[in-house]
Design an enzyme around this catalytic site. Sequence first.
Site, PDB file in Angstrom:
ATOM      1  N   TYR A   1       0.863  -1.186   0.000  1.00 19.66           N
ATOM      2  CA  TYR A   1       0.000   0.000   0.000  1.00 19.66           C
ATOM      3  C   TYR A   1       0.892   1.226   0.000  1.00 19.66           C
ATOM      4  O   TYR A   1       1.841   1.319   0.780  1.00 19.66           O
ATOM      5  CB  TYR A   1      -0.903   0.000   1.245  1.00 19.66           C
ATOM      6  CG  TYR A   1      -1.806   1.207   1.324  1.00 19.66           C
ATOM      7  CD1 TYR A   1      -2.868   1.370   0.431  1.00 19.66           C
ATOM      8  CD2 TYR A   1      -1.611   2.194   2.290  1.00 19.66           C
ATOM      9  CE1 TYR A   1      -3.706   2.481   0.508  1.00 19.66           C
ATOM     10  CE2 TYR A   1      -2.448   3.298   2.375  1.00 19.66           C
ATOM     11  CZ  TYR A   1      -3.491   3.437   1.478  1.00 19.66           C
ATOM     12  OH  TYR A   1      -4.318   4.529   1.547  1.00 19.66           O
TER      13      TYR A   1
ATOM     14  N   ASP B   1       9.338   3.151   0.265  1.00 20.54           N
ATOM     15  CA  ASP B   1       8.207   3.766   0.952  1.00 20.54           C
ATOM     16  C   ASP B   1       8.293   3.383   2.425  1.00 20.54           C
ATOM     17  O   ASP B   1       7.968   2.264   2.819  1.00 20.54           O
ATOM     18  CB  ASP B   1       6.891   3.285   0.330  1.00 20.54           C
ATOM     19  CG  ASP B   1       5.684   3.916   1.023  1.00 20.54           C
ATOM     20  OD1 ASP B   1       5.859   4.567   2.065  1.00 20.54           O
ATOM     21  OD2 ASP B   1       4.563   3.744   0.513  1.00 20.54           O
TER      22      ASP B   1
ATOM     23  N   LYS C   1       3.979   9.501   9.100  1.00 22.79           N
ATOM     24  CA  LYS C   1       3.672   9.005  10.447  1.00 22.79           C
ATOM     25  C   LYS C   1       4.653   9.523  11.524  1.00 22.79           C
ATOM     26  O   LYS C   1       4.485  10.610  12.039  1.00 22.79           O
ATOM     27  CB  LYS C   1       3.605   7.484  10.447  1.00 22.79           C
ATOM     28  CG  LYS C   1       2.526   6.977   9.454  1.00 22.79           C
ATOM     29  CD  LYS C   1       2.052   5.595   9.716  1.00 22.79           C
ATOM     30  CE  LYS C   1       1.252   5.038   8.562  1.00 22.79           C
ATOM     31  NZ  LYS C   1      -0.165   4.866   8.810  1.00 22.79           N
TER      32      LYS C   1
HETATM   33  C1  LIG Z   1       3.608   2.251   3.336  1.00 20.52           C
HETATM   34  C2  LIG Z   1       2.618   3.361   3.283  1.00 20.52           C
HETATM   35  N1  LIG Z   1       2.715   4.299   2.334  1.00 20.52           N
HETATM   36  C3  LIG Z   1       1.866   5.333   2.262  1.00 20.52           C
HETATM   37  C4  LIG Z   1       0.837   5.475   3.173  1.00 20.52           C
HETATM   38  C5  LIG Z   1      -0.097   6.629   3.074  1.00 20.52           C
HETATM   39  O1  LIG Z   1       0.101   7.507   4.141  1.00 20.52           O
HETATM   40  P1  LIG Z   1      -1.078   8.484   4.610  1.00 20.52           P
HETATM   41  O2  LIG Z   1      -2.153   7.620   5.166  1.00 20.52           O
HETATM   42  O3  LIG Z   1      -0.418   9.377   5.624  1.00 20.52           O
HETATM   43  O4  LIG Z   1      -1.515   9.230   3.397  1.00 20.52           O
HETATM   44  C6  LIG Z   1       0.692   4.519   4.178  1.00 20.52           C
HETATM   45  C7  LIG Z   1      -0.414   4.632   5.165  1.00 20.52           C
HETATM   46  O5  LIG Z   1      -0.585   3.842   6.044  1.00 20.52           O
HETATM   47  C8  LIG Z   1       1.588   3.434   4.244  1.00 20.52           C
HETATM   48  O6  LIG Z   1       1.474   2.485   5.168  1.00 20.52           O
END
Ligand SMILES: Cc1ncc(COP(=O)(O)O)c(C=O)c1O
Length: 421
Positions: free
Chosen positions: A147, A242, A270
């Site tokens: 994700y 990521d 986060k």
């Molecule tokens: C690996 C990863 N990338 C991107 C995101 C997206 O972040 P946000 O929810 O702050 O937009 C998340 C959200 O949990 C994530 O786990």
Amino acid sequence: VARRITINNRRLFSEAKHYLAGGVSSPVRSFGYVGGDPVLIRSGKGAMVCDYDDNKYIDYVLSWGASILGHADPQVARDVSAAITRGTHFGTTNDIEVDLARTISEACGFVDKIRFVNSGTEAVMGAVRLARGYTGRDKIIKFENSYHGHADYLLAKSGSGLATLQIPASAGVPQEFINATIVARHGDLGAVENIFNKEKGSIAAVIIEPVGGNYGVTTHDKKYLQDLAAMTKKHDALLISDEVITGFRLHYGAAAQLFGVVPDLVCLGKIVGGGLPVGAYGGSSRIMDRLAPLGDVYQASTFSGNPIVMQSGLSTLKILKRSSGEYEKAAKRTQDLTLGLYKEASSRGLGVKLDYCGSMFSLRFKSRKFFARVHRSMLEQGIYLSPSEFEANFLSFSHTDEHVKKTITAASAALEKAKGG
Ligand SMILES: Cc1ncc(COP(=O)(O)O)c(C=O)c1O
């Protein structure tokens, strides 16, 4: 099992459903996977959160991984309160933003420069656009069940909320928007090499979660990650790590560093906002200087670099740096917890899949229904686990051995009850 009063929670969620789509501002919060009303949290302190009926829970959701210190850390709260009194936002570069960028750059040696945004989604969108602009190529490779936020072209075969809701792809995403996204299966380097060869010269980037956190906790072999990085380099594509979840979660820095991988770009979120909304992406000056105003890749935002958010992130990272021994302790507690849970399940002949890495863990049972029963029973005993088998759970630096012990004891009762039907 103790009876909880949930009058205020029920009333609030019922009102929420009138005014918020699904009663929530983000789908997984609705508890759709486990059923029943979600717990609505009014306050938190350390490892504990408290709902609207004054029920207390040991929190393993931790703001979906953001609150690594635990809730309402006194130092962070003091620093953020002081920052607020100076005004909340001016839309110019500020000293705290520079300090936070320097702090991240010092921790992640491969990062010369940072661009702050407001969420992990925006961080990934910025990094992908930059990779495309830098390489002059359009296509990207992502992995199944990873994700990377809710951008249209990244929702293909995604983990997290889509997996939880069992939606293969979101409605509202035109096919053309995902045509440039190629989904590969993790672990099969030959398949990735085939994609590179087939799409000769058109892959801008490969995006990975170095430790998956959105389809249960998924770890990869160090050599596999290194080989993937080498293959990406060989084909002149960029590697985007990521680390919205893993950044500063597994150690003081990026997870890629633990695996001996040097990504071209890293996405953070986060933890680097210390519990306030944030995203960031960074890499070498060579790549980052392609961003406007120096370069031709445009990306902008009214609220990015907001001083309150920056202060929350900076104060959090300062604490993490000086208490870096806590990472090991949190990881040990996570291991104790998962082993304890495993023993409770296996001694009853119950199949369970438990995965952990550092202070992240996930658990899956034989069926969604069984998980839902265990989850509800844990809540009734004051343990707040992620309401989906696909979302990770987290320990903070405020979780103690006592919390772990209580959780295992509660799991014993929850499993016994769930087993009985
Ligand atoms: C690996 C990863 N990338 C991107 C995101 C997206 O972040 P946000 O929810 O702050 O937009 C998340 C959200 O949990 C994530 O786990």
